[in-house]
Design an enzyme around this catalytic site. Structure first.
Site, mmCIF file in Angstrom:
data_model
loop_
_atom_site.group_PDB
_atom_site.id
_atom_site.type_symbol
_atom_site.label_atom_id
_atom_site.label_comp_id
_atom_site.label_asym_id
_atom_site.label_seq_id
_atom_site.Cartn_x
_atom_site.Cartn_y
_atom_site.Cartn_z
ATOM 1 N N SER A 23 0.842 -1.201 0.000
ATOM 2 C CA SER A 23 0.000 0.000 0.000
ATOM 3 C C SER A 23 0.874 1.247 0.000
ATOM 4 C CB SER A 23 -0.928 0.017 1.228
ATOM 5 O OG SER A 23 -0.157 0.105 2.419
ATOM 6 N N ILE A 25 3.116 4.500 -0.215
ATOM 7 C CA ILE A 25 4.376 4.839 -0.864
ATOM 8 C C ILE A 25 5.108 3.593 -1.337
ATOM 9 C CG2 ILE A 25 6.666 5.824 -0.451
ATOM 10 C CD1 ILE A 25 5.264 7.825 1.468
ATOM 11 N N TYR A 178 7.444 8.285 17.523
ATOM 12 C CA TYR A 178 7.682 8.046 16.094
ATOM 13 C C TYR A 178 8.910 8.823 15.618
ATOM 14 C CZ TYR A 178 6.770 8.305 11.029
ATOM 15 O OH TYR A 178 6.880 8.264 9.663
ATOM 16 N N LYS A 182 12.477 7.396 14.119
ATOM 17 C CA LYS A 182 13.035 7.796 12.825
ATOM 18 C C LYS A 182 14.402 8.471 12.982
ATOM 19 C CE LYS A 182 10.015 6.275 9.899
ATOM 20 N NZ LYS A 182 10.384 5.113 9.053
#
Length: 316
Positions: A23, A25, A178, A182
């Protein structure tokens, strides 16, 4: 010549693995690579969704060459099995690490008891790289050129004020947890490239930030983006792009002949637009050595692996 997202360099003969390919990107990265001639290994946790994505790609690219790999980033056992499967391939020229949970509930845990955001966006990727890296090194040596690993990050990292030193430390606020995951991704990616260079290995590690991609502006694909798939609402929709164009940063990092390890690609205004090379933030590209060594060690321990890079490369 300038890199053109509408005319990717020929990828014929190359094999590229794309995680999160069912799904968003990841799907559009896989579709575009297939259209450029690559054999694309679609990796995702649902066998049914992998089949749907593969059919959708072949609806757009009838000549597409692809295969499927079940990979649940929330399961250490699944990651190990997928890594072992990839290690048996004759060649792996590219690895796009796009998958990861988008649930921002910071309290969520995986089967292995790890915070879901940390596990699926960072730890699983470290485990996957450890397993496939020897194959990528062999690919570069045997076929020439440099294999590439592309790590997906986010502009939210720029909101952090301090480097990550304890990878296990999250936050009760989902977006902060999050962003920290990252940031650890970027720290690992840049350090990985330094160590690969120091060891003289034909593999490069790059980072991509997709900007903001929203369902409302994403082209229709049967079973991937249509009336059968719930639409995620996003308050940034008026200023955002579709997930097809949000894929450009990863595609450029992987396919631009001029791209080099240690580089970061992102939309030209940070949110949408052409994918351009931007200066990596010092927070993640050149953190204090103590912090970097701590994060590297912790991630290896959490993944239960040791990256197959000569030890002296870590001190170069």
């Amino acid at each position: 010549m300038a890199w053109n997202p509408d005319a990717l360099p020929d990828q014929g003969g190359r094999t590229v693995v794309v995680t999160g390919a069912t799904s968003g990107i990841g799907y559009f990265v896989a579709e575009r690579l297939a259209g450029a001639g690559a054999h694309v290994v679609l990796a995702g946790r649902s066998a049914q969704r992998l089949e749907i994505a593969e059919n959708a790609i072949r609806g757009q690219v009838p000549s597409a060459s692809s295969s499927r790999l079940v990979l649940d980033l929330a399961s250490g056992d699944s990651v190990a099995e997928a890594a072992a499967s990839l290690a048996e391939r004759e060649r792996v020229d590219g690895l796009i690490l796009n998958g990861g949970s988008m649930s921002l509930r910071a309290s969520d845990r995986t089967f292995d008891g790890l915070p879901t955001l940390l596990a699926t966006h960072v730890v699983a990727n470290v485990g996957l790289i450890a397993g496939v890296l020897p194959t990528m090194v062999r690919t570069g040596e045997r076929y020439g050129g440099t294999a590439r690993i592309v790590h997906t990050s986010t502009g939210f990292v720029d909101l952090l004020r301090r480097s990550v030193e304890d990878a296990r430390r999250g936050s009760r606020i989902g977006v902060v947890a999050y962003s920290r995951a990252k940031a650890a991704t970027e720290m690992f990616a840049f350090e990985l490239d330094r160590r690969l260079r120091a060891a003289g290995l034909p593999v490069a590690s790059l980072v991509s930030r997709p900007g903001i991609g929203v369902d409302a502006k994403t082209p229709r694909r049967p079973g991937v983006r249509d009336e059968t798939v719930p639409v995620r609402r996003n308050p940034y929709t008026p200023w955002a792009q579709g997930k097809d164009t949000a894929a450009w940063s990863a595609l450029r990092a992987l396919t631009d002949p001029g791209a080099e390890g240690g580089e970061l690609y992102a939309p030209e205004n940070g949110v949408r637009g052409q994918a351009v090379r931007v200066a990596p933030p010092s927070l993640t590209a050149s953190p204090p050595r103590k912090a970097m060594e701590s994060v590297w060690r912790q991630l290896e321990e959490l993944a239960g692996v040791e990256l197959p890079i000569p030890e002296d490369a870590s001190r170069a």
